[in-house]
Design an enzyme around this catalytic site. Structure first.
Site, PDB file in Angstrom:
ATOM      1  N   HIS A   5       0.838  -1.197   0.000  1.00  7.41           N
ATOM      2  CA  HIS A   5       0.000   0.000   0.000  1.00  7.41           C
ATOM      3  C   HIS A   5       0.871   1.245   0.000  1.00  7.41           C
ATOM      4  O   HIS A   5       2.088   1.171   0.199  1.00  7.41           O
ATOM      5  CB  HIS A   5      -0.906   0.020   1.242  1.00  7.41           C
ATOM      6  CG  HIS A   5      -0.133   0.191   2.513  1.00  7.41           C
ATOM      7  ND1 HIS A   5       0.502  -0.856   3.158  1.00  7.41           N
ATOM      8  CD2 HIS A   5       0.147   1.309   3.248  1.00  7.41           C
ATOM      9  CE1 HIS A   5       1.111  -0.406   4.234  1.00  7.41           C
ATOM     10  NE2 HIS A   5       0.930   0.899   4.303  1.00  7.41           N
ATOM     11  N   HIS A  24       5.721   6.164  -0.843  1.00  8.71           N
ATOM     12  CA  HIS A  24       6.541   5.000  -1.201  1.00  8.71           C
ATOM     13  C   HIS A  24       5.733   3.725  -0.948  1.00  8.71           C
ATOM     14  O   HIS A  24       4.678   3.758  -0.319  1.00  8.71           O
ATOM     15  CB  HIS A  24       7.823   4.968  -0.363  1.00  8.71           C
ATOM     16  CG  HIS A  24       7.558   4.825   1.104  1.00  8.71           C
ATOM     17  ND1 HIS A  24       7.194   5.884   1.910  1.00  8.71           N
ATOM     18  CD2 HIS A  24       7.575   3.732   1.927  1.00  8.71           C
ATOM     19  CE1 HIS A  24       7.004   5.456   3.144  1.00  8.71           C
ATOM     20  NE2 HIS A  24       7.217   4.154   3.177  1.00  8.71           N
TER      21      HIS A  24
END
Length: 223
Positions: A82, A167
């Site tokens: 995620h 990220h």
């Protein structure tokens, strides 16, 4: 009053103001730490994030584990990949208010596409804390994150000073002796584009696989 007395009075007043400012600064830091600590005391922790396609998760995992076997202690389960938009911790009585505000946020933003990029790390290359896949710069992602962060700061009175660095975490907690080569990482990338049409509120279950349970999804406006 003599000039000496006036100067002494002014100096004392300045010193008091400086001491007061330092006290308020330190107190704000203590209050933030206490609030963060309180948010971590609950049974269930939450965060707001964007799901990543499993195809990207498998590419990242295969490269890191098979081509170059890095000795990290924790590897992200493929279904848990995620992009974090905001960590929350324990929600207590804020959950319903937060959900209402997140629906408002979703109504203000349209769907967009993201492009994955190079591998990189947080921490030193000889002992990295986190191995991750970076994302190409995207204004729509940054605007969405800022909107969500502002909502959470208003509800929690916690203010994030660190810049947001989007990220996709692959692994955590390096336990090897030799470090990573920066050139080796930055010459490798996952060039894949994917569509973001929603974000979600996730509940954390550390002992489960997958450990991030989607509680509620918030659909972005179609373009």
């Amino acid at each position: 009053m003599t000039n000496f007395q006036k100067n002494l009075s002014i100096s004392s007043e300045k010193a008091f103001k400086i001491d007061l400012a330092l006290f308020e600064h330190n107190q704000l830091g203590k209050d933030n730490k206490k609030k963060r600590s309180d948010l971590m005391k609950g049974d269930k922790h939450y965060f707001i994030g964007i799901n990543v396609p499993v195809s990207i998760a498998h590419q990242a995992e295969n490269w890191a584990k098979e081509l170059i076997p890095f000795p990290f202690k924790q590897w992200t389960y493929p279904d848990d990949y995620h992009i974090t938009l905001q960590f929350l911790g324990f929600l207590d009585d804020k959950k319903e208010k937060l959900i209402t505000r997140l629906k408002e946020v979703a109504s203000r933003h349209s769907s967009f596409s993201l492009q994955t990029g190079q591998y990189d790390v947080f921490g030193a290359y000889n002992k990295p804390r986190v191995l991750y896949v970076s994302l190409r710069p995207n204004d729509k992602l940054m605007n969405l994150q800022r909107d969500i962060q502002a909502v959470w700061e208003e509800l929690s009175a916690l203010y994030e000073k660190r810049p947001y660095r989007p990220h996709i975490t692959i692994a955590k907690k390096w336990r090897g002796e030799a470090g990573l080569l920066e050139e080796q990482l930055k010459q490798t990338s996952i060039e894949e584009q994917f569509q973001v049409s929603s974000f979600a509120l996730f509940e954390v279950h550390p002992a489960s696989k997958p450990k991030y349970k989607k509680i509620l999804s918030f659909s972005l406006q179609s373009q």
